[in-house]
Write a protein that holds these residues in place. Structure first.
Motif, short mmCIF file in Angstrom:
data_model
loop_
_atom_site.label_atom_id
_atom_site.label_comp_id
_atom_site.label_asym_id
_atom_site.label_seq_id
_atom_site.Cartn_x
_atom_site.Cartn_y
_atom_site.Cartn_z
N ARG A 19 23.87 86.29 71.51
CA ARG A 19 25.30 86.22 71.73
C ARG A 19 26.03 86.58 70.46
O ARG A 19 25.85 85.91 69.43
N LEU A 20 26.83 87.59 70.52
CA LEU A 20 27.65 87.99 69.38
C LEU A 20 29.06 87.44 69.55
O LEU A 20 29.57 87.36 70.68
N SER A 21 29.65 87.09 68.43
CA SER A 21 31.03 86.60 68.45
C SER A 21 31.90 87.45 67.55
O SER A 21 31.43 87.98 66.54
N CYS A 22 33.15 87.55 67.94
CA CYS A 22 34.15 88.26 67.16
C CYS A 22 35.37 87.36 67.07
O CYS A 22 35.90 86.94 68.10
N VAL A 23 35.77 87.06 65.86
CA VAL A 23 36.94 86.21 65.65
C VAL A 23 38.00 87.01 64.93
O VAL A 23 37.72 87.66 63.91
N ALA A 24 39.20 86.96 65.46
CA ALA A 24 40.31 87.70 64.86
C ALA A 24 41.30 86.73 64.23
O ALA A 24 41.55 85.64 64.74
N SER A 25 41.86 87.16 63.12
CA SER A 25 42.92 86.40 62.47
C SER A 25 44.03 87.36 62.09
O SER A 25 43.81 88.57 61.95
N GLY A 26 45.22 86.81 61.93
CA GLY A 26 46.35 87.64 61.59
C GLY A 26 47.33 87.74 62.74
O GLY A 26 47.33 86.94 63.66
N ASN A 27 48.14 88.77 62.68
CA ASN A 27 49.20 88.96 63.66
C ASN A 27 48.69 89.81 64.82
O ASN A 27 48.67 91.03 64.74
N ILE A 28 48.27 89.15 65.87
CA ILE A 28 47.70 89.85 67.02
C ILE A 28 48.78 90.06 68.08
O ILE A 28 49.44 89.11 68.51
N ASP A 29 48.94 91.29 68.51
CA ASP A 29 49.95 91.63 69.49
C ASP A 29 49.59 91.06 70.86
O ASP A 29 48.40 90.81 71.14
N PRO A 30 50.55 90.90 71.73
CA PRO A 30 50.27 90.30 73.05
C PRO A 30 49.42 91.17 73.96
O PRO A 30 48.70 90.65 74.83
N THR A 100 50.56 97.38 72.06
CA THR A 100 51.94 96.89 72.01
C THR A 100 52.72 97.69 70.98
O THR A 100 52.27 97.82 69.83
N ILE A 101 53.87 98.23 71.41
CA ILE A 101 54.75 98.92 70.45
C ILE A 101 55.27 97.90 69.45
O ILE A 101 55.60 96.76 69.85
N PRO A 102 55.39 98.20 68.19
CA PRO A 102 55.26 99.51 67.56
C PRO A 102 53.87 99.83 67.01
O PRO A 102 53.68 100.91 66.45
N ARG A 103 52.90 98.94 67.21
CA ARG A 103 51.57 99.21 66.64
C ARG A 103 50.62 99.77 67.68
O ARG A 103 49.40 99.74 67.51
N PHE A 104 51.18 100.32 68.75
CA PHE A 104 50.35 100.86 69.84
C PHE A 104 49.35 101.86 69.27
O PHE A 104 49.72 102.81 68.58
N GLY A 105 48.07 101.67 69.58
CA GLY A 105 47.03 102.58 69.12
C GLY A 105 46.40 102.21 67.79
O GLY A 105 45.34 102.74 67.44
N THR A 106 47.01 101.33 67.06
CA THR A 106 46.41 100.89 65.79
C THR A 106 45.16 100.09 66.09
O THR A 106 45.16 99.21 66.95
N THR A 107 44.10 100.41 65.37
CA THR A 107 42.79 99.78 65.61
C THR A 107 42.27 99.15 64.33
O THR A 107 42.30 99.79 63.27
N TRP A 108 41.80 97.95 64.46
CA TRP A 108 41.16 97.24 63.36
C TRP A 108 39.68 97.04 63.68
O TRP A 108 39.30 96.90 64.86
N TRP A 109 38.86 97.04 62.64
CA TRP A 109 37.42 96.91 62.81
C TRP A 109 36.87 95.78 61.97
O TRP A 109 37.35 95.51 60.88
N GLY A 110 35.83 95.15 62.50
CA GLY A 110 35.10 94.20 61.71
C GLY A 110 34.02 94.90 60.89
O GLY A 110 33.76 96.10 61.10
#
Length: 119
Positions: A19-30, A100-110
């Protein structure tokens, strides 16, 4: 900014589970899509599975029926991997793409977590 951290990789025997887990922090869009990709040595990074903020999931043919992506608690997602095969061995990366606009398409990676399938 969004930071992603994967965990749960390791050594597993063929036929085993992980089982792999991914945890995100920061300003996450809806609205977003979280995806898992993997990259084996000498290979291109390939799509494994994704889940949208509404819960819709999609899988690569190679993992369909064996892997399950789901959302956990509070900005975390898991990739349950069953019946692992030697060709599943790779570094697994979690990504989050804003829908979500205005960051639509922006991708973050672990940074990735390594999965080794070996007896």
């Amino acid at each position: 900014q969004v930071t992603l951290v994967e965990s749960g990789g390791g050594l597993v025997q063929p036929g085993g589970s992980l089982r792999l887990s991914c945890v995100a922090s920061g300003n996450i869009d809806p609205y977003y899509v979280v995806a898992w990709y993997r990259q084996a040595p000498g290979e291109e990074r390939e799509f494994v599975a994704h889940i949208g903020s509404g819960g819709t999931t999609s899988y690569a043919d190679s993992v369909q029926g064996r892997f399950t992506i789901s959302r956990g608690n509070a900005n975390s997602w898991t990739l349950q991997m069953e019946s692992l095969r030697r060709d599943d061995a790779a570094v697994y990366y979690c990504s989050l793409e804003s829908r979500t606009i205005p960051r639509f398409g922006t991708t973050w990676w672990g940074p990735g977590t390594q999965v080794i399938v070996s007896s």
